[in-house]
Structures are given as C-alpha cells and as structure tokens.
Design a protein around this motif. Structure first.
Motif, PDB file in Angstrom:
ATOM      1  N   ASN A  26     -56.227  18.486  16.465  1.00 29.68           N
ATOM      2  CA  ASN A  26     -55.062  18.934  15.313  1.00 29.68           C
ATOM      3  C   ASN A  26     -54.579  17.535  14.528  1.00 29.68           C
ATOM      4  O   ASN A  26     -53.491  17.483  14.182  1.00 29.68           O
TER       5      ASN A  26
ATOM      6  N   LYS B 211     -45.747  14.154   6.825  1.00 30.83           N
ATOM      7  CA  LYS B 211     -45.408  15.492   7.671  1.00 30.83           C
ATOM      8  C   LYS B 211     -45.693  16.322   7.034  1.00 30.83           C
ATOM      9  O   LYS B 211     -44.047  16.268   6.339  1.00 30.83           O
ATOM     10  N   LEU B 212     -46.526  17.834   7.120  1.00 34.78           N
ATOM     11  CA  LEU B 212     -46.436  19.285   6.239  1.00 34.78           C
ATOM     12  C   LEU B 212     -44.829  19.725   6.182  1.00 34.78           C
ATOM     13  O   LEU B 212     -43.860  19.448   7.370  1.00 34.78           O
TER      14      LEU B 212
ATOM     15  N   GLU C 210     -52.856  12.223   9.987  1.00 35.71           N
ATOM     16  CA  GLU C 210     -51.794  12.717  10.809  1.00 35.71           C
ATOM     17  C   GLU C 210     -51.834  13.588  11.826  1.00 35.71           C
ATOM     18  O   GLU C 210     -52.708  14.110  11.434  1.00 35.71           O
ATOM     19  N   LYS C 211     -51.358  13.206  13.278  1.00 32.75           N
ATOM     20  CA  LYS C 211     -51.134  15.175  13.653  1.00 32.75           C
ATOM     21  C   LYS C 211     -50.518  15.968  13.338  1.00 32.75           C
ATOM     22  O   LYS C 211     -49.033  15.563  13.226  1.00 32.75           O
ATOM     23  N   GLU C 212     -51.268  16.820  13.510  1.00 28.93           N
ATOM     24  CA  GLU C 212     -50.663  18.564  12.571  1.00 28.93           C
ATOM     25  C   GLU C 212     -50.776  19.366  14.060  1.00 28.93           C
ATOM     26  O   GLU C 212     -51.701  20.526  13.877  1.00 28.93           O
TER      27      GLU C 212
ATOM     28  N   VAL D 216     -46.322  18.280   1.323  1.00 33.58           N
ATOM     29  CA  VAL D 216     -45.483  16.764   2.713  1.00 33.58           C
ATOM     30  C   VAL D 216     -44.332  16.120   2.741  1.00 33.58           C
ATOM     31  O   VAL D 216     -43.901  16.217   1.353  1.00 33.58           O
TER      32      VAL D 216
ATOM     33  N   LYS E 192     -49.464  23.118  12.828  1.00 32.60           N
ATOM     34  CA  LYS E 192     -50.190  23.771  11.701  1.00 32.60           C
ATOM     35  C   LYS E 192     -51.744  22.994  11.403  1.00 32.60           C
ATOM     36  O   LYS E 192     -51.607  24.046  10.819  1.00 32.60           O
ATOM     37  N   ALA E 193     -51.550  22.708  11.925  1.00 35.94           N
ATOM     38  CA  ALA E 193     -53.905  22.074  11.869  1.00 35.94           C
ATOM     39  C   ALA E 193     -54.266  23.396  11.856  1.00 35.94           C
ATOM     40  O   ALA E 193     -55.385  23.358  10.458  1.00 35.94           O
TER      41      ALA E 193
END
Length: 214
Positions: free
Chosen positions: A165, A211-212, A179-181, A196, A184-185
């Motif tokens: 992620n 962040k996305l 970044e942790k997504e 972003v 959405k990853a």
C-alpha cells in the motif's frame, strides 16, 4: 538585533546550526570579522563559476599560505587559519555555492551579534560538525526554494514504485516521497502520472507529506 530577529531568516535548521557554530568559533578565536568579509566577497564574486565551492576552499588555503605577505598585522595569518579551519569543518558538506554564501553572510552578522551583545560564548556548546550534504540533497533543496510549495497545492507526480500500500511519487524529476495509499495503491501503475496534494511542508520549504487526489 535580537536572536529572535536573526532566527526569522529562512535558513534550514541544519544551516542555522552551521552558521552559529562558525560564528561562535571565530568569535572565541578573536577573529576579525572584516577578514571573513573578504572571504565572503570572494565567494560572492565567484558564486556562479564552475566548482565555486572548491575554488572557495582553495582560496582560503591560499590566504593562510600568504597571510604574512598580504596581512596588515601579525595576527592576520591566525585569522585566516581560524576561518579556513572553521569553514572546512562545517561547510564541506554544503555543495551549493548560493547556500554557502547565505550561511556565511549570517556568520558575519552573528559574529557581530555575539561580540557586541556580550553573549558568553564560552558557555555555549559548539555543535558538532554536521553530516555531509549529498549532491542530491542540495538539488532537492534548490528545487524546493525555487518552487515555493504551499500546503493544499495540487501538483503532478509520477508513480515510480508501488510496494503493497506504499506508493513512491516523483515530483519535478527530483523529489521522491513515499506515502501510504491503502485505498488507492492497487489502482495505480508504475510510470503513471497522477495529481497529488501537498499536505505538509518542512521548515526548509521542501515537501514533507503528500496524498493522492482524484
């Protein structure tokens, strides 16, 4: 001029530590601030030349070698020796000449502050030499200064890596942040261009968190 007013200048924490360290050392050594001014003037004149930082360090060595011939007093060589040593100890890790010039400009101001304000230099612990700043770190810092990033600003980024992620974004071909997504990853692919949003910014103006969006 108070220390609070000095602190308002846009130096990074690391650069501020360097400026304080050099100023404290030179004041302790009773170095003439005017002699430092000559070195600063040389760097300012050559700041846009190739290898400006290397030229500056060589110039300082030349001053030490020729101090007796070009100095106005018997102490001049000692001044140059103190300046050369302090700069070598604390500025070797600064690869950008403009940054070095900014730091040294504040060293001159701080020397006058410490001397004129009667600050007890002997009671102030001199910071240790800081880690060498890599060419990449210098490049990132330069990009950050030129872009004037703002919180909530939306910019384009390239997805360069996806690991579970965690997504690594590349901005302006230089800055990379992971970044942790979690939501959405899996919908992204490496090489994809996305939008972003800047969530947080460091004190030096570089991006701290993204962040996305969309």
């Amino acid at each position: 001029m108070t220390i609070a007013e000095l602190s308002s200048e846009s130096l990074t924490d690391a650069q501020w530590e360097i400026a304080h360290a050099i100023a404290q050392i030179l004041v302790k050594d009773n170095t003439d601030v005017n002699e430092l001014g000559k070195a600063v003037a040389y760097l300012r004149a050559s700041v846009n030349q190739p290898n400006a930082t290397s030229r500056f360090f060589q110039y300082l060595k030349t001053l030490v070698s020729n101090g007796r011939q070009i100095g106005h007093s018997g102490k001049t060589t000692d001044y140059y020796r103190s300046i050369e040593k302090a700069c070598s100890d604390y500025l070797k890790g600064v690869s950008d000449a403009d940054t070095m010039l900014q730091i040294l400009g504040w060293v001159s101001r701080l020397m006058r502050y410490y001397r004129d304000a009667g600050v007890p230099i002997g009671e102030i612990a001199t910071p240790k030499a800081l880690p060498v700043e890599s060419a990449r770190q210098a490049e990132i810092a330069k990009v950050a200064r030129s872009q004037d990033f703002q919180v909530e600003q939306v910019i384009e980024a390239k997805v360069t890596k996806i690991n579970g992620n965690k997504v690594t974004y590349e901005i302006l071909g230089t800055i990379k942040l992971t970044e942790k997504e979690p939501k959405k990853a899996q919908s992204l692919s490496e090489g994809q261009i996305v939008k972003v949003e800047i969530v947080d910014i460091k004190e030096d103006g570089s991006i701290k968190k993204l962040k996305l969006v969309g």
